[in-house]
Design a protein around this motif. Structure first.
Motif, PDB file in Angstrom:
ATOM      1  N   LEU B  21       3.838  -7.665 -15.783  1.00 49.86           N
ATOM      2  CA  LEU B  21       3.629  -8.491 -14.584  1.00 49.86           C
ATOM      3  C   LEU B  21       4.856  -9.326 -14.230  1.00 49.86           C
ATOM      4  O   LEU B  21       4.752 -10.505 -13.919  1.00 49.86           O
ATOM      5  N   MET B  24       7.341  -9.787  -9.420  1.00 53.26           N
ATOM      6  CA  MET B  24       6.350  -9.575  -8.369  1.00 53.26           C
ATOM      7  C   MET B  24       6.931  -9.704  -6.961  1.00 53.26           C
ATOM      8  O   MET B  24       6.597  -8.940  -6.072  1.00 53.26           O
ATOM      9  N   LEU B  28       6.383  -6.898  -4.053  1.00 53.27           N
ATOM     10  CA  LEU B  28       5.475  -7.059  -2.925  1.00 53.27           C
ATOM     11  C   LEU B  28       6.209  -7.033  -1.600  1.00 53.27           C
ATOM     12  O   LEU B  28       5.729  -6.478  -0.615  1.00 53.27           O
ATOM     13  N   GLY B 177       0.602  -5.489   0.724  1.00 50.50           N
ATOM     14  CA  GLY B 177       1.338  -5.576  -0.529  1.00 50.50           C
ATOM     15  C   GLY B 177       0.448  -6.073  -1.652  1.00 50.50           C
ATOM     16  O   GLY B 177       0.348  -5.460  -2.711  1.00 50.50           O
ATOM     17  N   PHE B 178      -0.249  -7.197  -1.386  1.00 52.30           N
ATOM     18  CA  PHE B 178      -1.134  -7.765  -2.412  1.00 52.30           C
ATOM     19  C   PHE B 178      -2.223  -6.771  -2.795  1.00 52.30           C
ATOM     20  O   PHE B 178      -2.497  -6.552  -3.978  1.00 52.30           O
ATOM     21  N   LEU B 179      -2.856  -6.156  -1.787  1.00 47.85           N
ATOM     22  CA  LEU B 179      -3.989  -5.271  -2.069  1.00 47.85           C
ATOM     23  C   LEU B 179      -3.529  -4.048  -2.856  1.00 47.85           C
ATOM     24  O   LEU B 179      -4.150  -3.673  -3.852  1.00 47.85           O
ATOM     25  N   LEU B 181      -0.859  -3.603  -4.780  1.00 47.24           N
ATOM     26  CA  LEU B 181      -0.462  -3.923  -6.155  1.00 47.24           C
ATOM     27  C   LEU B 181      -1.692  -4.252  -6.998  1.00 47.24           C
ATOM     28  O   LEU B 181      -1.802  -3.821  -8.158  1.00 47.24           O
ATOM     29  N   GLY B 182      -2.650  -4.998  -6.409  1.00 48.10           N
ATOM     30  CA  GLY B 182      -3.876  -5.315  -7.133  1.00 48.10           C
ATOM     31  C   GLY B 182      -4.582  -4.053  -7.585  1.00 48.10           C
ATOM     32  O   GLY B 182      -4.990  -3.928  -8.743  1.00 48.10           O
ATOM     33  N   CYS B 183      -4.694  -3.062  -6.679  1.00 42.18           N
ATOM     34  CA  CYS B 183      -5.386  -1.819  -7.020  1.00 42.18           C
ATOM     35  C   CYS B 183      -4.601  -1.037  -8.081  1.00 42.18           C
ATOM     36  O   CYS B 183      -5.200  -0.468  -8.995  1.00 42.18           O
ATOM     37  N   ILE B 185      -2.592  -2.225 -10.436  1.00 42.98           N
ATOM     38  CA  ILE B 185      -2.740  -2.852 -11.757  1.00 42.98           C
ATOM     39  C   ILE B 185      -4.142  -2.612 -12.297  1.00 42.98           C
ATOM     40  O   ILE B 185      -4.332  -2.359 -13.489  1.00 42.98           O
ATOM     41  N   ALA B 186      -5.134  -2.642 -11.401  1.00 35.61           N
ATOM     42  CA  ALA B 186      -6.505  -2.359 -11.833  1.00 35.61           C
ATOM     43  C   ALA B 186      -6.595  -0.941 -12.400  1.00 35.61           C
ATOM     44  O   ALA B 186      -7.204  -0.706 -13.439  1.00 35.61           O
ATOM     45  N   GLN B 189      -5.099  -0.916 -15.830  1.00 36.39           N
ATOM     46  CA  GLN B 189      -5.996  -1.489 -16.837  1.00 36.39           C
ATOM     47  C   GLN B 189      -7.123  -0.525 -17.166  1.00 36.39           C
ATOM     48  O   GLN B 189      -7.532  -0.395 -18.319  1.00 36.39           O
ATOM     49  N   TYR B 190      -7.612   0.182 -16.132  1.00 35.79           N
ATOM     50  CA  TYR B 190      -8.688   1.156 -16.330  1.00 35.79           C
ATOM     51  C   TYR B 190      -8.223   2.253 -17.286  1.00 35.79           C
ATOM     52  O   TYR B 190      -8.891   2.580 -18.269  1.00 35.79           O
ATOM     53  N   ARG B 193      -7.770   1.077 -20.861  1.00 33.52           N
ATOM     54  CA  ARG B 193      -9.032   0.913 -21.573  1.00 33.52           C
ATOM     55  C   ARG B 193      -9.602   2.267 -21.988  1.00 33.52           C
ATOM     56  O   ARG B 193     -10.117   2.430 -23.078  1.00 33.52           O
TER      57      ARG B 193
END
Lengths: 195, 199
Positions: B21, B24, B28, B177-179, B181-183, B185-186, B189-190, B193
């Motif tokens: 992270l 950023m 972005l 940009g925010f959306l 990058l958020g997706c 990183i999600a 993480q998925y 896991r």
């Protein structure tokens, strides 16, 4: 000096071209220290302080560089001025106002690598602002940072109790939240002062 | 010496943007078109590699107390060089990246690698580390800018894929940009896991 120009700059820096939500400057501290309200407020005020001072100090430095024909040394000179400034402010606060120093804690040295500070100085040069305009832009840019980080911190405190999909836990959901905030701030784009 | 491991760390397990992270702001801000993404990624990779080598060479001479200031001066020097080179040879890219080229100085990726890797290792591994981390950063920039350009403007590296009136203009704006990058990183993480769960 016209007050209207200054007001224009201030309004632009706080709402229309908010440093974080429209120009993407200073995202790291925005994400890093927005988990709790009081640290967010402390960081916000520290940034206002340093951004204002950096704008004021870098203006003569820039004039000097231009006169010496060393314009290409801008980046190096500015970052050194900012690093020295932050160090100095830290020492001064430690001696003079220990309570404020305690409150700001580790956030003061971190400001050196906050791109909003170097960003505001570079933008001052790019936009050709004079001394007073630079200082106003620096302080109001910091105020915009404070506004954004306080709003974001208050949302994030609530977010702790929310139940997002597992993959979105933590950082991703915070980014999506910031995206929605940026969407709200886009509403200010239409803001024009009629004179 | 373990090039494969370092490459895997840079691209996936220790990816500077998706896992650590870091960096950023530039990720972005400039990922609106693919050419911007490539320009930024390559610039950062070059600066990261050079500063890693240099700091690794100087690691025995830099005093502990002022090391951060020394790193910043080294990095700022390389950034200025790349900035001038871009302005001379690729004026279009320099124009559209604007203030974000000098802002590479305060890109946390470079300072973090200097502090955590280059200051403790020999020049060659430091150089490889710089290249691998830079590649990981470039890869994320490419994926993000491809998504945002394709869906936001309907073009792929300037070539039109579908008419502009069907494009979701929102993705090219800061929100996108925010959306995106958020997706991303999600997704990371998925996958992490899933991999951990499989073991």
């Amino acid at each position: 000096m016209e007050w209207t120009t200054l007001f224009d700059i201030a309004l632009g820096a706080i709402l229309i071209n908010n440093f974080i939500l429209a120009q993407f400057l200073g995202i790291c501290p925005f994400m890093g220290v927005s988990k709790k309200m009081d640290t967010a407020v402390g960081m916000g005020f520290a940034v206002i302080f340093v951004m204002g001072l950096a704008s004021a100090l870098c203006y003569p430095v820039n004039l000097l560089l231009n006169n010496l024909g060393l314009k290409y040394m801008q980046t190096v000179a500015f970052i050194l001025v900012i690093a020295a400034l932050v160090q100095f402010v830290e020492m001064f606060l430690k001696k003079a106002i220990p309570t404020l120093y305690q409150a700001l804690g580790v956030y003061l040295p971190l400001i050196t690598t906050n791109c909003a500070v170097l960003g505001v100085v570079l933008l001052n040069v790019q936009n050709g602002y004079n001394f007073i305009e630079s200082v106003v832009y620096g302080i109001t840019g910091g105020a915009g940072f404070l506004l954004a980080i306080v709003l974001f911190a208050s949302i994030r405190e609530r977010l702790e109790f929310a139940d997002p999909p597992k993959a979105f836990k933590g950082f991703p959901i915070a980014l999506v939240t910031a995206g929605l905030m940026a969407l709200c701030f886009m509403g200010f784009q239409g803001l024009k002062i009629p004179w | 010496m373990n090039i494969g491991k370092q490459l895997k760390e840079g691209l996936v397990t220790q990816n500077p943007v998706l896992v650590q992270l870091l960096g950023m702001c530039s990720t972005l801000a400039i990922t609106t078109t693919i050419s911007n993404g490539i320009g930024m990624g390559v610039s950062v990779t070059i600066i990261l590699t050079l500063s890693n080598i240099f700091i690794s060479l100087l690691r025995k001479f830099i005093p502990e107390q002022v090391r951060i200031a020394c790193y910043i001066v080294v990095i700022a020097g390389f950034v200025t060089m790349v900035d001038l080179l871009l302005q001379a040879f690729f004026p279009d890219i320099a124009e559209s990246l604007g203030v974000f080229i000098p802002l590479i100085v305060v890109n946390c990726i470079i300072l973090a690698r200097a502090e955590s890797f280059a200051s403790k290792s020999k020049p060659l591994p430091a150089a490889i580390d710089g290249i691998c981390q830079g590649l990981g950063y470039t890869m994320v920039l490419l994926v993000m800018s491809a998504i945002r350009e394709l869906l936001g403007a309907g073009t792929f590296n300037g070539a039109r894929v579908f008419p502009a009136e069907y494009a979701a203009n929102m993705l090219a704006l800061p929100v996108g940009g925010f959306l995106t990058l958020g997706c991303l990183i999600a997704l990371m993480q998925y996958i992490q896991r899933k991999v951990k769960g499989g073991k």
